[in-house]
Structure formats: structure tokens, C-alpha cells
Design a protein around this motif. Structure first.
Motif: not given
Lengths: 554, 94, 268, 129, 85, 132, 168
Positions: F37-51
Motif C-alpha cells: 500500500k505504501l509503494i502504491a501511495i508513492t506511485i499515486l503521488s508521483d502521478t499527480a506530480n507528473a501531471f
């Protein structure tokens, strides 16, 4: 002429500086007493500033006050903008946190790690004041995170308790997801409107205002241009994402599951702060998004029939109604006193969200103002009431060593003052007439009934009726004749916590009295600053006027 | 042809080759089969990417982009170290 | 695959498709845009502009200018978030003390790695200091530099062992001390001009860097025709210190052996 | 006279060598049978494929006048990156190989001889005896 | 020419990042998942680089390629390596 | 030709961000392990940042976009004009900088809590805990 | 004070790195560079340096330069060509194994230099080392001999001799 401006910007900053230096001092001074006094001093200072702001906004200037950080005009820099509602809520936050800190003095008497506890408490207050005062949606995100992460830390404060750690994990994972969604929403808004300033957005989302506010419009379009892309769609999706995050933060129905775990597991003063204040911040942010930025007649409120804003408001109403019923229902079957209070928080947040949903199209501004006044008043009432109850539950728990209600039978005889105050608080939350809780529920009820949402008004009544059962269970348990209890001799009521409780009870009664002698009118006037067109114009103008002074010679 | 155009052309010619080798590295990284293989592929890939980034900064005519390459080289080394430590030691702090 | 999984996947796919569809409808216009937004042009214009002397940062880097001047408050509170996370972690580990063991010969990774790490102890801090001190001129700044410097900390903890830093004089409390100094430096820099202005009786803003039309004070920006960026330099320096030592605390805490922590944190 | 040109051409040659090494290394990465053999391909990739072109890029940057004053920054940072790579990359490979061998993650197959394994076994035998 | 080139780079990196993210989530061995998420982060760092955000790359590579995997590996070492069911 | 390809590539990039968003959400809500879940959270915030960064990009048509740093000295009006007409949007970058640090802080704290969770429950798999 | 003098070689190295990385020699860079290098020197002296006298001996630097020239232009090139040939030839001729390679240099830095040189030449990777018996265990892509002394002759003799001159 620095003073009145600075008092707006300095309060959260001062608390941050206090939090920054506390660990440094803790390396030198190890006295427990010092930490208590330190936190107390800074919360009192914050209360003073909050009061000054409240006074200035409502009684001296009469229009929103703006502080420009770094001396940068409007949309370029970060802006603190305090209008009536936020000044009231800021005052409430500072007052309630002061009581929490005083109560902590007693409660944290024998705990270790007081310095970290107070650091996090100061940061929580920073976060809340920042959320309330800020006029910038990205700064709102940062402040939500300041608040959230200190709250996670405090929920996990009893590290050796399984439930506490599990609750902290749930809370933090859910919270991290929600705030990321909010960040995505900010990106959408920035991508569309080219700005993250609330006043600027308020103007840009209302195309019809541009002809009225020509100066402001020309200034702002020079600063941050005009919309970009398909404004309607992007605002809709941004709003959807933001509201998802806010309902998470406020624990409204589909996203409420973390609250009953998280709030009871924290140290009791923190539970009081979390239930009394922190969850309200989501409601406040919703108010800002749904009324200040995307208010009536805004971009989202166009088209015939039911506009998108109406649909969203209806969803808010329905979610609020469901959580009001659900919270009240589940509350009845709880045996754990803190869990009972936590579910009651869900029910009351449902009521607050129902009040937030009133401003549909066709509902007059007066009614909307009434509903918002009801929301603000209910926030105040619920804060005081829930703080009182949680603090009292802390007294009970320390006395009995358990959180189960069954073991608290007959405590009323042993702790008469506390129990009397608890009953007062419960009646207050129920809405028994002379107390404050009655007036806020009445306001929301009136607003709902008069704006043609009778079913929701009924739900409000129903929720109250159901929650009577839960509250009565608590009252009856406390008042029944005691069985032979083993702890009879060693319990006594201590002065400090009981006096805090008494202050809260006094505040409750004071709110009731003030509501009777015309406080409601004042509050409706304050709320109309957020809901009415003139209020919005003031809101925009305040920011633009202050900013334009800085452009002058440039 | 000026020197600038000539260098640009050269970089443009070199680039597909770089991308090709990156693709091969990535295939190795994803196929594994063991974790050291993956990490080794990432390692070589990232050091090459550091060189690639330096070339990109010449191509985009923004020399200041270069400082990223240093950071990439440093941290990928750190990734090696963590993974090795993970397999070698009983506890990460030992 | 369980039923709940299918449900989750389905709802997420619906969410994603609708998001994609909405973007395709032009929710954000053409993505990426052809021109930057008006506010961005303003930011770029005011980064170093001698023609509007009361509305400029006098630094060459627009991002650092925004981070520490235009929107300095965000960054201060961002630091506060990071700080809160570290304080919460310390609170979780309260009562756990590091143990000292004099010999790091037998612990850690291979001796070659140790020797080379000793050389990189010179290299990496120098590079990171350069990134921090040129934050207002080239990409970089306090946080970036601090996180580069963290390589040293992480490497020395992982390669030598958890005893290495305390032996060489960097215990958790010392790191906390330096971190607090860095944070206080940031906070004081942010209100420095305000404090001076109160003494002098003139107007000033919180987070003010250069003189404004109604606030005459400013940080030094040009010394001998060389750009110093005013308060950005101080902010970057202090943030560098704060971040580097913040990570030191985190990794020192993470590296404490499990038995030791369990003994303290498991019982009430 | 043609200092810039000469420097740039030398740099380009180095970059070309680097790309060639890079391709060869990536092909080797794919073709070689196990982790230990791939280590050698990775060495080609880091030294030939990163160190050499970075030096080349530094030379190109020194000769590239159109990049402005910051080209010295480019050159300097490239050189520092190259130094960092040549110092750290071998340690990375070595540490990874050592960990892999210690944890027995990959069999050293095919092999002619494995002295390390023999010595470890001998030591264990000494301990047991 | 340069546009096509930039776009190709972006597309490649984006697709790789999707693959890496998918593998990171599906992988049962958490150490592998961490390594895959490091690949994904590195790809995002490259996207930021191509999108002309050197400041972000400078902060993002240490954080996402360096520190978070380090912390996660510490966590996995202290907890358990395989994700059950 | 170029424009069509540009449009196609832009769609691929944006869609990949959305797909990553979906993968991350799946990881957060459906995977049992807290570390996952923690890894997924980092991916989620990465995506928002890239956007966010993508929103602030300037399309490379005609002029080459540059990072938002002034590289020419002294800064005359002409330099400023070229700068404002070529540099990309710095504001999303500043916002992402803040968001990255905040995400890191949250991740660090969640990591600490996960370790504590394991100490108390002996597992980080929430399904196993729930089954008890 | 003693520490300050001891740290001078490190400070000079640090200052050089700072200036090279910055790529400009304006007053600001020099001033900050001096401050940073002194700070870095003071902090890391006791960790990095064993014998400061060795570090300020110019002869050793000359040997280092000679060594690096020889290393980069001869050993590296030859071994690169060898490994690339193996990677690209359709029938890979692999003959791998781990062999013992003894070394003679005494200091830590010499040991690291030899090990890094061995690893940095493709075809040989140091897998492990035995400090007591002074043996590297080298993974060799083409095991020509399993005899340790012969293997040293083939792999690391040059590195070892120079390392002794530079660091011992």
C-alpha cells in the motif's frame, strides 16, 4: 501601520516557531512543568491574535482583511484572507485548543514524551489556524498536511496499544490518498484558471461579475490571465476530487470508516481536539469551495434545469443525511464510551454537511445565510460539547481504568460535578432548548424546511431522535444506583480538569444565551459575507485593493 | 555546416542507439530472473542515462540541466548498496 | 481473484476512463499547452527585473524564487510537515537510546566499500554544498542539496553500521540540535525584516526579501555586481542543514536494532 | 586556430565509442547466461558506456561556444559525474556480487572453478572440527 | 525534428513507467516490488528532465530513487518479505 | 504529420499517467500488504506530480522550451523577453517541489508506523489480521 | 589547530571539486568554496586520512597520474575489446570461474585501488576478499589459470605494483 496587518499573518507562524524550538529547548530543560507553561503561553498568544483578528474583521473594518506574505500582490504571492466566518472559526480554534492544552496539563501528568506531544499539539493548532485563515488553495493543501500528519502522530502516541497503531495506519493511508487527490484537484484548477488564489478564482468562476468589478477584473487578468481550456468540465472534475478529499477529512458517510477507530485511540485531549475541531476543517474547506469559489451563479451553476452545482449540493445533502442517520444508529449499540462519542461526531458532521448543502439554485440568499450561520453555530456548539464530553470521558477512564460504559455504572454518585457537566453537554448536543445546541439545529432545520428540502429536515429530526437513545443510555448508566464498586474510595474529582469542564459548560450556556439575545442575527450577517453576492464582491475587492497598493509605482 | 549544427546532428544520430540499448537494459531489468540481475541492469542503465542526460542538455542548449546527472549516479549507487545490504546482513543497521 | 478485487478494479477502471474522457473533451485544453499561463509569465518576468525595482526577487532561478520568496509560506509549512513527521517518529521511539560499540571493523559491508565511502565523504558534501549555495543561480536549493548530502548519512549507516555516526560524534540528539538550528534559522530569516522594521518603525512584511513600495527594507541582493538573491541564500543554507540532519535522525532511528526497540515500545 | 573544432571532434569520438560500448554491453546483458557473467557486461556499460562519453561530453562542452558561460558548469559537472562513476561503480558491482555470493542467490554456473566456495567450505569445516 | 524526438522520449518513458508500476503492484516479493518502483520513479525523473524541470529532478531522484527505497528496504527487513495471498 | 504524431504522443503520455493512477489506486485499496500500500501511495503521488509538471510544460513548437532559469547576464530587456517567451511554467514546479517533500514526509511516517504494527501484530498483512 | 593543518590536503581536494563542479571562478564561488572546503576538511579529517604526511607527497601524485594514464589507455582498452568481442560473437566463448588472486599492498587505500581497478576492467570482478591472507576472489570471465600466482600475473600485477608505490 504594521500592527493590524501583521496580527493576521503572525499567529500560525508564531506557533510554528514555538514548535520548531521546543525540541531544542527540551535538550536543555527537562522539567515537565516548563513544557506545560511553554505550550500554554503560546496558545494564549495565539488566542490573543485570533481575538484581535475576530474583532478587527467584524467590528472595526467590516470587510474581509487581507495579509500579503512577502509583500507580493494577490495571485502572485500567498494571501491570508479573513472574512467573517473564518475569523469566527479561527477564534473558536484558538479558544478550544487553549482549553485542550490546559486539560493536557492534568492528563499528561504521568506520561512520557510530553515534549513531543506538545510539539505536535502546537503544529495541529498551526495547521487549523492556517486552514481557516488562508486565501490560497495550495496553501490550504499544505496546511491540511500539517494538520493531518501531526494528527497521525498523536493518534499513534500510545505506541504499545494495538488498536492505536492500527487506527493510525488506517487514518494515515486514507489521509495520504485523500490529500493526493486534493493535490490533483489543485492541479486541475491551476491548469484551467491559471491561479491558485481563492479571491481570484472566485472572480474567474463568476463571469457575470466581470462587468461589475472592472478594476478588479483588469488587475487580475493582468496578473493571472483568463481561463484556459474547457472551464466547465475541468472545474467539475476538480471539485469532485476536492470534495472526495474533504469528505475523507470530515468522515462523511462513505468515507467515515476511519474515524471511529482513530479518534478514540488518541490521548483524550487529542480526541477532544480531533473530534471537536479537526474534522470540521473538511467542512470549512467544502464551504470555501462550494460557496466562495464555485458559488451560486458561478461557472458550474449555468444551464437550465438542475445545474451541476445543484447536483453536487444534493449529493452533499444526501451524504450528510446518510451519515447523520448512520452515526446516530451505530452510536446506540456502542459500549465503548469514546467510540460512542466518535459515532456521535459522525452524526453531527452529517448535520453540518446537510446545512452546507442548502444553497441550491432558487434558494434565497437569506435562507442560505441562515443555513451557513447554522453550520457555523453548530460547529461552535459541537466543538464545545464534544470537547467537554471527551474530556469528561477522560476523567471517567482515568477513574475506572476502562472505556467500557458498563463499568461506569453509578459514577454519577462518585463524581457528581463531572457527571452534571456531562449531562449538560449531552443535552446540549441533543438540542435541548435553552442550551446552544438547540439554536444551531433550529437554524439548519428552518433553512432546510423553508428551502423545500423537508425530507432532509425530517432526517435531522430523526437523527436527533435516534441519538437520544444513545445519549440516554450513557446518562442512565451514569445515574443508576451504583453496585458495590471496588474503586469507590480512591476516586476523587481533581480541580484542574473539572474547572476546564466548567469553563466549557459555561461557554455552552453562553452560546445559548447569546443566541437568544440576537447572536443569531450577527451570525447570519457574518455568514452572508460568504454566501451573498455582495459578500463575494467584498471578498474579491479586499484582496484586489490590498494588492493594488503594491503595484502602484511598479 | 557550423559546429553547432554538426554537433546537434551527431547527437541526433547517436540517440536512437542509446534508446535501443536502454530498451535492452530495461528488458533485462524486467525479466530478472533474480533481484541482483534487475539491480545490476538498473545500475548500468542509470549510469548510461547519466551520460545520456548530459548529451540531452547539450541538445536542448540548457547546460544547467546537467546537475541532475550527478545526483542520478550517486543515488543509483546507493540503491546497489541497500539491496546488497539487504541480502548480506541480518539487520540493515549492522 | 476475489469478488472484492473485481469490484475495486472495475470501479477504478471506470474512474480512470471517465477522467481520460474528460481530459480528451478538453478539460485542460491541449495538453501540454502551447503557451504558458499569464501568471507564469509574471513570475518569469519578476525573477530578475531591474526595471521594476519594487517587484522583483533579484535571483536568477524562478523556481527557487517562487519556493522561497513568492510562496515562501508554503515552503516553511512544508518544512513543518517534514518536521512533524520526524517528531512523530521520534515520539514513537521515545525512550529508545542508541547503543555505542567502539569497533566498526567487523560490522558492515566489505572493506573495499568502506574505503571508497571514506573518499566519497569528501566528494558528496562538497557537491551538495555547491548545489545549496548556488540555489539562486542554478537548479537546486536547500532541499535538493540536503537530500544529496543524505547519501553520505545513508551510506555510512549502511556500509559501516549504525555505530559509525555516533562514534564520530553525530548522535540523535546532536542531529536534532542541528536540525532545530536550521529550522530556527529559516523561521528567523522569514521574520528578520519584520523585526528590524519594528525597531526602526517602518513597514515590512513577513517573508519579505527585497524592498517593496511601502516597505523600504531589503536583504542584500547585489554585492559587487554579483547576484546573492537576498534571503534565498540564507533560506537555502538553513534548509540544507535542516534537511540533512532531519534525514540523519530518520535513518538513525530506523537503524536501531529491533530487539532494543521492542523492549521499550512493546510494554506500556 | 581550430581549437574548438578539435576538442569537439575528440569529444564526439569519445561519445561514439561510448555508444558502441553501451550497445555491446546491453546485448551482453541480454545474452550472458547468469548474474556473474553479466557483471562484466555491466562493467563495459559503466566504464565504456558512461565514463568515456561523459569525458567526451565535457570536451564537447568546452568547445561549444553557443552554450554560453554555463558550458564550464556543464563540463565541470560532467567531469565530476565521471569521477563519481569511476569511483563508485566498481564498488557497486563488487558489493552486489559479494552479497549475491554470500546469500547464494545465484549459482555460479557455468564455472571452471570456484575457489571462494572451496575456501568457505574449508573454513566451515575448520569450525566444525 | 526535436519535437518528434522529445515526444518519442516522453512516450517511451511513460510506457516503461506504466509497465514498472504494474509489476511493482503485482509482484509478491516486496523487495522486487521496491526495485520496480525505483525503475518507475527513475522513468518519472526522466520525464521531468525532458519536461525541463531540473529542480524537480534534483529533488525527485534522491527522494524516490534513493530515500524511499532505502526506507522501504529497512521496513521490509524489519517486517516480512513476501506478500501473502 | 508532426502535429498528428504530437497529438498521439501527448495522449499516450496523459493516458499512461491515468493508468498509473488506476494501478496505484488498485494497490492502495486491494492489496493486502501494508508495504505494498505504501509503494502504491508513492506511485499515486508521483502521478499527480507528473501531471502537474505536464500542465506547466510549453509545447516545443517553433521555439525550444528552456528550464526556468536565467542563464544570460547581464539581464537586459531583450534577455528578459526571450526568457519569458521560452521558459516553461515555474509555478507547477514549485508546487510539485512542495508536494514531493510532503509526500516524502508522509511516507516516512507511515513506514515507521508499519514497523510498529509489525511489532504488535507479527504481520503486515491486513487480511491475516482481520481473519483472527 | 593541529586538526586544521592535518586537514589541508582534504580541503584542497574539496576546494578543487567545488570549483570544478561550479565551473566558474567568481569571488562568490571562491569565498564559499574556501568556507565549504575548510568545513568539509575539518569534519572528515579523522575519518578519511590515516597519515597526512603521505597525502602531501608530490611523488605519489606523479605515480598516480602515470598509473591512470597506463590504466586507461592500455588495460581498459584491451579488456573492453575482449569482453565486447565475447558479447557480440555469435558463439559466446565463456570460461568463467572464481579464482584466488593474492595482493601485496598494505594500506586500505591501496587495497581499494587494486580492487576497483580489477573490477573496473571488464572481464574481472572482485567478488570477495580475505584481508588476513591478502587474497581477492576474482570472478574471471575467461579462466586461463587456476594457480593464484599466475592469475595475479595475468590480472593484477601492474595495479598492485603501482598501488604499492602510490599508497605504501
Amino acid at each position: 501601520m504594521i500592527w493590524p496587518q501583521v496580527s493576521i499573518g503572525i499567529a500560525p507562524l508564531l506557533l510554528t516557531i514555538a514548535a520548531f524550538s521546543l525540541p531544542l529547548i527540551s535538550l536543555v530543560i527537562k522539567r515537565r512543568l516548563f513544557y506545560h507553561i511553554y505550550a500554554l503561553v503560546f496558545t494564549i498568544v495565539a488566542l490573543l491574535f485570533a481575538f484581535v483578528n475576530f474583532y478587527l474583521v467584524n467590528y472595526v473594518y467590516g470587510h474581509p482583511l487581507v495579509y500579503l506574505f512577502g509583500g507580493w500582490p494577490g495571485p502572485l504571492g500567498i494571501v491570508y484572507e479573513i472574512d467573517g466566518v473564518s475569523s469566527v472559526l479561527g477564534f473558536l480554534v484558538a479558544l478550544d485548543m487553549l482549553l485542550v492544552v490546559i486539560y493536557s496539563w492534568w492528563y499528561m501528568k504521568n506520561e512520557d514524551g510530553v515534549e513531543w506531544y506538545y510539539t505536535l499539539i502546537l503544529l495541529i493548532e498551526t495547521g487549523m489556524l492556517g486552514i481557516v485563515y488562508t486565501g490560497d488553495i495550495f496553501n490550504l493543501f499544505v496546511m491540511i498536511e500539517v494538520l493531518a500528519i501531526s494528527a497521525y502522530g498523536l493518534v499513534a502516541f500510545y505506541r504499545s496499544k494495538r488498536e492505536a497503531i492500527e487506527a493510525a495506519i488506517k487514518y494515515s493511508i486514507v489521509g495520504a490518498t485523500a490529500t493526493t487527490m486534493y493535490f490533483l484537484s489543485v492541479v486541475f484548477i491551476y491548469g484551467t484558471y491559471g491561479t491558485v488564489n481563492m479571491a481570484d478564482l472566485a472572480l474567474k468562476a463568476r463571469p457575470w461579475l466581470t462587468s461589475t468589478l472592472t478594476t478588479a477584473y483588469s488587475f487580475l487578468s493582468n496578473m493571472s490571465g483568463v481561463g484556459y481550456g474547457n472551464v466547465f468540465i475541468a472545474s467539475a472534475i476538480a471539485l469532485a476530487l476536492a470534495l472526495w478529499a474533504f469528505t475523507f477529512k470530515s468522515a462523511v458517510f462513505p468515507n467515515h470508516f476511519w474515524l471511529p477507530d482513530a479518534h478514540p485511540e488518541a490521548p483524550t485531549p487529542v480526541s477532544a481536539a480531533l473530534s471537536g475541531l479537526v474534522v470540521k476543517m473538511g467542512a470549512y474547506a467544502t464551504l470555501r469551495f462550494m460557496y466562495t469559489i464555485f458559488g451560486s451563479n458561478s461557472t458550474l451553476d449555468i444551464g437550465g434545469g438542475m445545474s451541476l452545482r445543484d447536483a453536487i449540493l444534493l449529493i452533499i445533502l444526501i451524504l450528510g443525511a446518510v451519515s447523520a442517520i448512520l452515526g446516530a444508529l451505530v452510536m446506540i449499540i456502542q459500549d465503548d464510551i469514546k467510540r460512542l462519542l466518535a459515532y456521535s461526531t459522525i452524526a453531527h458532521l452529517g448535520i453540518i454537511f446537510m446545512g452546507l448543502g442548502v444553497g441550491l439554485r432558487g434558494v434565497s440568499t437569506a435562507l442560505t445565510s441562515m443555513a451557513i450561520a447554522g453550520v457555523v453555530l453548530h460547529t461552535i456548539n459541537h466543538s464545545f460539547g464534544k470537547t467537554l464530553l471527551f474530556m469528561a470521558s477522560g476523567l471517567y477512564i482515568k477513574a475506572t481504568g476502562t472505556r467500557s460504559i458498563n463499568f461506569m455504572k453509578g459514577l454519577g454518585k462518585i463524581m457528581p460535578v463531572t457527571t452534571a457537566l456531562v449531562i449538560l453537554g449531552l443535552l446540549h448536543l441533543l438540542g435541548v432548548p435553552p442550551l446552544g445546541g438547540f439554536f444551531s439545529k433550529l437554524l439548519i432545520y428552518n433553512a432546510l424546511i423553508n428551502s423545500g428540502l423537508a425530507i432532509f429536515a425530517l432526517i435531522l429530526i430523526l437523527s436527533t431522535a435516534i441519538s437520544i437513545l444513545g445519549y440516554m443510555k450513557l446518562i442512565v448508566t451514569l445515574l443508576v444506583p451504583p453496585r458495590p464498586v471496588e474503586f469507590l474510595g480512591k476516586i476523587r474529582e481533581e480541580t484542574l480538569p473539572v474547572s476546564v469542564l466548567s469553563v466549557l459548560a459555561g461557554l455552552i450556556i453562553l452560546v445559548g444565551i447569546l443566541s437568544m439575545i440576537g447572536g443569531i442575527d450577527v451570525l447570519e450577517h457574518i455568514a452572508s459575507g460568504t454566501t451573498s453576492a455582495n459578500g463575494i464582491i467584498d471578498y474579491i475587492n479586499a484582496m484586489v485593493q490590498t494588492s493594488m497598493k503594491l503595484i502602484g509605482g511598479g | 555546416m557550423s559546429l553547432e549544427e554538426q554537433v546537434t546532428l551527431f547527437i541526433m544520430i547517436v540517440f536512437p542507439l542509446y534508446l535501443l540499448s536502454f530498451t535492452l537494459y530495461i528488458i533485462r531489468a524486467i525479466r530478472g530472473p533474480t533481484i541482483p540481475d534487475t539491480v545490476l541492469a538498473i545500475d548500468a542503465l542509470s549510469f548510461d542515462i547519466a551520460a545520456f542526460l548530459a548529451l540531452l542538455s547539450i541538445l536542448y542548449r540548457s547546460p544547467i540541466l546537467i546537475s541532475c546527472a550527478v545526483v542520478l549516479a550517486l543515488w543509483v549507487y546507493a540503491l546497489d548498496i541497500y539491496v546488497s545490504k539487504y541480502f548480506e546482513a541480518r539487520d540493515m543497521g549492522d | 481473484m476475489k469478488k472484492a478485487d473485481v469490484f475495486v478494479i472495475a470501479s477504478i477502471i471506470v474512474f480512470i476512463l471517465s477522467l481520460a474522457y474528460i481530459t480528451a473533451l478538453g478539460g485542460l485544453g491541449p495538453l501540454p499547452p502551447i503557451n504558458v499561463r499569464r501568471i507564469a509569465i509574471n513570475y518569469l518576468n519578476l525573477t530578475y527585473n531591474t526595471f521594476t525595482p519594487y517587484l522583483t526577487v533579484f535571483a536568477l532561478e524562478s523556481v527557487t524564487s517562487i519556493v522561497w520568496d513568492f510562496r515562501g509560506l508554503d515552503t516553511l509549512y512544508e518544512t513543518a510537515v517534514f518536521y512533524a513527521a520526524i517528531i512523530a517518529s521520534i515520539a514513537l521511539y521515545r525512550g529508545v537510546y542508541m547503543d555505542f560499540k567502539k569497533n566498526t571493523e567487523k560490522t558492515g559491508l566489505s572493506p573495499i566499500a568502506k574505503t571508497v565511502t571514506r573518499i566519497s565523504l569528501i566528494l558528496i558534501p562538497t557537491v551538495s554544498a555547491s548545489v545549496a549555495l548556488h540555489g539562486h543561480l542554478t537548479p537546486g536549493g536547500g532541499f535538493q542539496a540536503g537530500s544529496i548530502a543524505t547519501v553520505v548519512i545513508v551510506l555510512s549507516i549502511i556500509i559501516f553500521s549504525r555505530y559509525f555516526l555516533p562514534i564520530h560524534g553525530l548522535s540523535k540528539n546532536k542531529a536534532l540540535l542541528f536540525r532545530s538550528i536550521g529550522l530556527l534559522g529559516i523561521a528567523i530569516t522569514s521574520i528578520a525584516l519584520l523585526l528590524i522594521a519594528i525597531v526602526l518603525g517602518v513597514n515590512a512584511y513577513i517573508f519579505q526579501n527585497q524592498a517593496k513600495i511601502d516597505a523600504p527594507l531589503s536583504f542584500p541582493s547585489l554585492v559587487d555586481n554579483y547576484i546573492l538573491g537576498g534571503s534565498l541564500l540564507f533560506f537555502n543554507l538553513f534548509e540544507f542543514i535542516a534537511v540533512a540532519f532531519g534525514f540523519t535522525i530518520v535513518f538513525l532511528l530506523l537503524s536501531i536494532s529491533e530487539e532494543k526497540v521492542k523492549k521499550v515500545t512493546m510494554d506500556g | 586556430m581550430y581549437v574548438n573544432e578539435t576538442v569537439v571532434y575528440i569529444g564526439e569520438i569519445l561519445v561514439a565509442i561510448g555508444v558502441f560500448c553501451d550497445l555491446a554491453a546491453s546485448i551482453g546483458m541480454l545474452r550472458f547466461p547468469n548474474f556473474y557473467v553479466r557483471l562484466h557486461a555491466a562493467t563495459v556499460g559503466t566504464i565504456g558506456g558512461a565514463f568515456v562519453p561523459l569525458i567526451g561530453i565535457a570536451l564537447i562542452a568546452l568547445g561549444a561556444e553557443w552554450l554560453g558561460t554555463y558550458r564550464f558548469f556543464l563540463a565541470g559537472a560532467s567531469i565530476i559525474t565521471a569521477i563519481i562513476i569511476i569511483i563508485l561503480a566498481p564498488v557497486g558491482s563488487h558489493v552486489l556480487a559479494r552479497a549475491t555470493h554470500k546469500a547464494r542467490l545465484v549459482k555460479v554456473e557455468p564455472k571452471v572453478v570456484d575457489h571462494l566456495e572451496e575456501d568457505i567450505k574449508k573454513k566451515e569445516g575448520d569450525k566444525n572440527a | 525534428m526535436l519535437e518528434i524526438f522529445t515526444l518519442t522520449l516522453l512516450t517511451l518513458f511513460a510506457i516503461t513507467s506504466v509497465v514498472a508500476a504494474y509489476l511493482a503492484i503485482r509482484e509478491r516479493d516486496l523487495v522486487k516490488a521496491v526495485v520496480y518502483s525505483a525503475i518507475q520513479s527513475a522513468m518519472y525523473a526522466l520525464i521531468y528532465y525532458v519536461l525541463m524541470a531540473p529542480d524537480i529532478v534534483l529533488v525527485y531522484i534522491p527522494v524516490s530513487v534513493g530515500l524511499i527505497p532505502a526506507v522501504l528496504l529497512f521496513v521490509i527487513k524489519k517486517t516480512e518479505r513476501y506478500e501473502g495471498d | 504529420m508532426v502535429n498528428e504524431y504530437a497529438l498521439f504522443a501527448a495522449y499516450v503520455v496523459v493516458l499512461s499517467l491515468y493508468v498509473n493512477l488506476g494501478i496505484a489506486l488498485y494497490g492502495i485499496f486491494a492489496r493486502p500488504s501494508l508495504v505494498k500500500k505504501l509503494i502504491a501511495i508513492t506511485i499515486l503521488s508521483d502521478t499527480a506530480n507528473a501531471f502537474a509538471i505536464l500542465v506547466g510544460y510549453r509545447w516545443p513548437i517553433g521555439k525550444l522550451p528552456k528550464p526556468p532559469v536565467i542563464t544570460e547576464l547581464p539581464v537586459t530587456r531583450k534577455v528578459l523577453e526571450t526568457y519569458t517567451s521560452t521558459a516553461v511554467d515555474p509555478l507547477p514546479q514549485a508546487l510539485v517541489l512542495t508536494a514531493v517533500v510532503i509526500g516524502l514526509a508522509v511516507t516516512l511516517f507511515i513506514a515507521f508506523i508499519i514497523i510498529q504494527y509489525y511489532r504488535l501484530y507479527g504481520t503486515v498483512n491486513i487480511h491475516k489480521v482481520r481473519r483472527r | 589547530m593541529n586538526r586544521l593543518i592535518k586537514s589541508i590536503p582534504i580541503s584542497i581536494l574539496s576546494f578543487t571539486v567545488y570549483i570544478v563542479f561550479t565551473g566558474s571562478i567568481k569571488l562568490y564561488d571562491i569565498v564559499t568554496g574556501i568556507i565549504v572546503s575548510i568545513a568539509v576538511g575539518l569534519i572528515t579529517t579523522n575519518i578519511v586520512l590515516e597519515n597526512p604526511k603521505k597525502a602531501s607527497d608530490p611523488k605519489r601524485f606523479l605515480w598516480l597520474i602515470a598509473y591512470s594514464l597506463k590504466y586507461f589507455f592500455i588495460s581498459e582498452v584491451l579488456s573492453h575489446i575482449d569482453v565486447i568481442k565475447r558479447a557480440l560473437s555469435p558463439k559466446m566463448s565463456l570460461n568463467p570461474g572464481i579464482v584466488r588472486v593474492p595482493y601485496e599492498t598494505n594500506s586500505d587505500y591501496g587495497e581499494a585501488l587494486v580492487a576497483c581497478s580489477i573490477t573496473n576492467t571488464p572481464g574481472t570482478v572482485v567478488v570477495d576478499l580475505d584481508k588476513e591472507n591478502k587474497i581477492f576472489y576474482v570472478h574471471w570471465i575467461d579462466v586461463k589459470t587456476t594457480e593464484p600466482s599466475l592469475a595475479r600475473e595475468k590480472i593484477s600485477k601492474m595495479f598492485d605494483e603501482y598501488a604499492k608505490r602510490i599508497f605504501d
